[in-house]
Every structure is written in C-alpha cells, then in structure tokens.
Design a protein around this motif. Sequence first.
Motif, PDB file in Angstrom:
ATOM      1  N   MET A 281       1.114   3.779 -18.255  1.00  0.00           N
ATOM      2  CA  MET A 281       1.812   4.864 -18.945  1.00  0.00           C
ATOM      3  C   MET A 281       2.920   5.457 -18.074  1.00  0.00           C
ATOM      4  O   MET A 281       3.979   5.830 -18.571  1.00  0.00           O
ATOM      5  N   PHE A 282       2.669   5.535 -16.785  1.00  0.00           N
ATOM      6  CA  PHE A 282       3.675   6.054 -15.867  1.00  0.00           C
ATOM      7  C   PHE A 282       4.905   5.148 -15.855  1.00  0.00           C
ATOM      8  O   PHE A 282       6.050   5.621 -15.924  1.00  0.00           O
ATOM      9  N   VAL A 283       4.689   3.834 -15.820  1.00  0.00           N
ATOM     10  CA  VAL A 283       5.811   2.896 -15.844  1.00  0.00           C
ATOM     11  C   VAL A 283       6.571   3.017 -17.160  1.00  0.00           C
ATOM     12  O   VAL A 283       7.810   3.036 -17.183  1.00  0.00           O
ATOM     13  N   SER A 284       5.847   3.111 -18.263  1.00  0.00           N
ATOM     14  CA  SER A 284       6.492   3.176 -19.577  1.00  0.00           C
ATOM     15  C   SER A 284       7.223   4.492 -19.816  1.00  0.00           C
ATOM     16  O   SER A 284       8.131   4.557 -20.645  1.00  0.00           O
ATOM     17  N   SER A 285       6.835   5.533 -19.095  1.00  0.00           N
ATOM     18  CA  SER A 285       7.450   6.848 -19.310  1.00  0.00           C
ATOM     19  C   SER A 285       8.894   6.901 -18.841  1.00  0.00           C
ATOM     20  O   SER A 285       9.674   7.721 -19.307  1.00  0.00           O
ATOM     21  N   ARG A 286       9.247   6.042 -17.874  1.00  0.00           N
ATOM     22  CA  ARG A 286      10.577   6.048 -17.245  1.00  0.00           C
ATOM     23  C   ARG A 286      10.915   7.426 -16.673  1.00  0.00           C
ATOM     24  O   ARG A 286      12.069   7.861 -16.668  1.00  0.00           O
ATOM     25  N   GLN A 287       9.870   8.124 -16.197  1.00  0.00           N
ATOM     26  CA  GLN A 287      10.029   9.417 -15.545  1.00  0.00           C
ATOM     27  C   GLN A 287       9.487   9.316 -14.126  1.00  0.00           C
ATOM     28  O   GLN A 287       8.737   8.405 -13.799  1.00  0.00           O
ATOM     29  N   GLY A 288       9.872  10.288 -13.303  1.00  0.00           N
ATOM     30  CA  GLY A 288       9.422  10.278 -11.916  1.00  0.00           C
ATOM     31  C   GLY A 288      10.373   9.494 -11.028  1.00  0.00           C
ATOM     32  O   GLY A 288      11.390   8.955 -11.474  1.00  0.00           O
ATOM     33  N   SER A 289      10.021   9.417  -9.761  1.00  0.00           N
ATOM     34  CA  SER A 289      10.923   8.769  -8.803  1.00  0.00           C
ATOM     35  C   SER A 289      10.958   7.258  -9.017  1.00  0.00           C
ATOM     36  O   SER A 289       9.951   6.643  -9.397  1.00  0.00           O
ATOM     37  N   LEU A 290      12.109   6.683  -8.777  1.00  0.00           N
ATOM     38  CA  LEU A 290      12.278   5.245  -8.953  1.00  0.00           C
ATOM     39  C   LEU A 290      11.382   4.435  -8.010  1.00  0.00           C
ATOM     40  O   LEU A 290      10.739   3.467  -8.450  1.00  0.00           O
ATOM     41  N   PRO A 291      11.290   4.784  -6.717  1.00  0.00           N
ATOM     42  CA  PRO A 291      10.399   4.007  -5.842  1.00  0.00           C
ATOM     43  C   PRO A 291       8.945   4.029  -6.308  1.00  0.00           C
ATOM     44  O   PRO A 291       8.253   3.007  -6.224  1.00  0.00           O
ATOM     45  N   ALA A 292       8.485   5.177  -6.810  1.00  0.00           N
ATOM     46  CA  ALA A 292       7.097   5.260  -7.270  1.00  0.00           C
ATOM     47  C   ALA A 292       6.888   4.398  -8.509  1.00  0.00           C
ATOM     48  O   ALA A 292       5.893   3.667  -8.625  1.00  0.00           O
ATOM     49  N   ARG A 293       7.824   4.453  -9.454  1.00  0.00           N
ATOM     50  CA  ARG A 293       7.699   3.632 -10.668  1.00  0.00           C
ATOM     51  C   ARG A 293       7.770   2.150 -10.331  1.00  0.00           C
ATOM     52  O   ARG A 293       7.059   1.332 -10.902  1.00  0.00           O
ATOM     53  N   ARG A 294       8.606   1.835  -9.394  1.00  0.00           N
ATOM     54  CA  ARG A 294       8.760   0.427  -9.020  1.00  0.00           C
ATOM     55  C   ARG A 294       7.502  -0.107  -8.341  1.00  0.00           C
ATOM     56  O   ARG A 294       7.094  -1.256  -8.534  1.00  0.00           O
ATOM     57  N   ASN A 295       6.889   0.729  -7.539  1.00  0.00           N
ATOM     58  CA  ASN A 295       5.638   0.362  -6.889  1.00  0.00           C
ATOM     59  C   ASN A 295       4.552   0.107  -7.932  1.00  0.00           C
ATOM     60  O   ASN A 295       3.819  -0.878  -7.878  1.00  0.00           O
ATOM     61  N   ALA A 296       4.471   1.011  -8.925  1.00  0.00           N
ATOM     62  CA  ALA A 296       3.478   0.858  -9.986  1.00  0.00           C
ATOM     63  C   ALA A 296       3.746  -0.400 -10.806  1.00  0.00           C
ATOM     64  O   ALA A 296       2.823  -1.138 -11.174  1.00  0.00           O
ATOM     65  N   LEU A 297       5.017  -0.662 -11.098  1.00  0.00           N
ATOM     66  CA  LEU A 297       5.393  -1.849 -11.864  1.00  0.00           C
ATOM     67  C   LEU A 297       5.032  -3.126 -11.111  1.00  0.00           C
ATOM     68  O   LEU A 297       4.512  -4.089 -11.695  1.00  0.00           O
ATOM     69  N   ALA A 298       5.292  -3.132  -9.810  1.00  0.00           N
ATOM     70  CA  ALA A 298       4.946  -4.294  -8.997  1.00  0.00           C
ATOM     71  C   ALA A 298       3.440  -4.535  -9.007  1.00  0.00           C
ATOM     72  O   ALA A 298       2.983  -5.683  -9.079  1.00  0.00           O
ATOM     73  N   TYR A 299       2.675  -3.450  -8.958  1.00  0.00           N
ATOM     74  CA  TYR A 299       1.217  -3.601  -8.992  1.00  0.00           C
ATOM     75  C   TYR A 299       0.759  -4.198 -10.316  1.00  0.00           C
ATOM     76  O   TYR A 299      -0.108  -5.084 -10.350  1.00  0.00           O
ATOM     77  N   LEU A 300       1.329  -3.730 -11.429  1.00  0.00           N
ATOM     78  CA  LEU A 300       0.935  -4.256 -12.736  1.00  0.00           C
ATOM     79  C   LEU A 300       1.174  -5.760 -12.820  1.00  0.00           C
ATOM     80  O   LEU A 300       0.384  -6.494 -13.409  1.00  0.00           O
TER      81      LEU A 300
END
Length: 264
Positions: A94-113
């Motif tokens: 949900m955090f990745v899909s929200s496109r909110q928050g810091s880019l490094p954090a979203r990118r880290n979460a996306l890489a994990y997925l």
Amino acid sequence: MTSCSPSWIGTGNTKRKYKRLINCESAFGICGIGSGRYRKPLDDRNQNNRSNNENGAEVLSNSSSPQILDSVNVDRFCDLAEQGDTNALQVLAMFVSSRQGSLPARRNALAYLGGTGDISATNKEIDLVFGAVVSALQHEKSVAMRRTAGDALSDLGDPRAISYAITAMEDDKSKLVQWRAARILGELGDAQETVAVLKQASFSSKYAFDIAFEIQDALRKVQARIDQAQEQSGDNYDDTEAPLGRDRCGNKFKRGCIQSFFGR
C-alpha cells in the motif's frame, strides 16, 4: 553503457543490496533518483491482464489508508514480512501504491516486493504485490521508480508482466524504462504474440541504439525459447498413439509416420 556499482538500500543493520544496478549514470542520460520528465500514466493495453490483476487492486482499494513510512520503518516492515507477517507485506504494498512519502523509502519498499517472488505466498498476497509493482511502473513520475518497478517485475517472474512491459516499451517517455521493459520481454516472453511485437519494434526507427539492441536480443531469446519448447514437444511424441490411416491402396499406416516421412 557506463558500468555502475551496486547501491545499498536501507538503513542500520538491515541494509539490503539490491539485485540491480541503480542510481548511477548511464548511456541513457538518466542519473540519480528523481530525474526524467513527468509522463501521464500508461493505460493497460490488455483487458485480460487487467482482470487478472483485479484481486490485488481490490485488496489495496478496500484497505485502510496507507501508512507513510520512512526508510527505517520500511526496513522494519520488510523484516516482519520476511518472518511471514502478511499485514506487514500489505503495508509495504500500500505504501508503494500510495506514491507518497520519500522516494528512497518507496524505492526500498518496491525493491523488497520484487524479491518476494521466491517466498511462499497465497494467491491473494501474490496479486497484492503484483498490483503494487505494476502501479509503480504505470503511474510513478520518477524514472528511477519506474525502472525499479521493471526490475521488480523481472524478479517476480510473473508472466502477467508481459503486456505491461510491452506498454512501457512502446509508450514510456524514458529510454531507461523502455530498455528495461524490452529486457523483461526477453526474460519472460515465450509466445508468438511477444515475438510479433518484438519483430515490429525491431523495424521501428523511434528507439535509441541501446533499446533497439535490447529488443533484438529479446527477440532472439523469446524465439529460442519457443523453438526449444517445440523441439521438446517433438521429442516426447509417441507414434504408437498416432491414429491409423490408409493409403490409396488400402494399406494401413500411422499418420504421424507418414507425415514425418514426407516432411508434412
């Protein structure tokens, strides 16, 4: 392409070395995080894949508002998800899909997925992750995020990614994302429909040299995969199961044998 060194994603003792080479200068002229032009979200060209992805989209839309995480909390939820916590996995998606928050954090979460493809999961969880990654590929403004989404789709190995990769290859404004999408097709494609798309793209003059080269390489890989499957299918052919026929003289013959003899 300029050689790059792998980047580290994460903080503290839970740093993760992402599989791909990211955040580096390349021949495509894209450097670092957040570069590239804004583009409108891509429309899904394949209605069947859209329906296949409804489960993941439904889970995301019916859930509560996404938690906006920083890099430390992303790592914490990644650790929980690795331990089998499905709620943590949903929070990350949900955090990745929200496109909110810091880019490094979203990118880290996306890489994990993207790295969850080899983890035992239910169909619901698989659809949840796949939906979040596809959403990033289609709708993220950041070239770095869309490129990372391409890496994640490749790592997941889900064949549903093919139609989304075709759309990205043809319509994305970023050369880097186009190149990554062509590589996905070479990694996952195994159908004549993909060969047809790649052949058509190989004749187009709109692609830069690096992308055109990757398209040609993808075409070679997909065609080789199809040829190998056909050869294996022929090796498994048992003519004892072939139906009996008769020649014009009334003599019985095996249809498979006679076709093989005359080269079909």
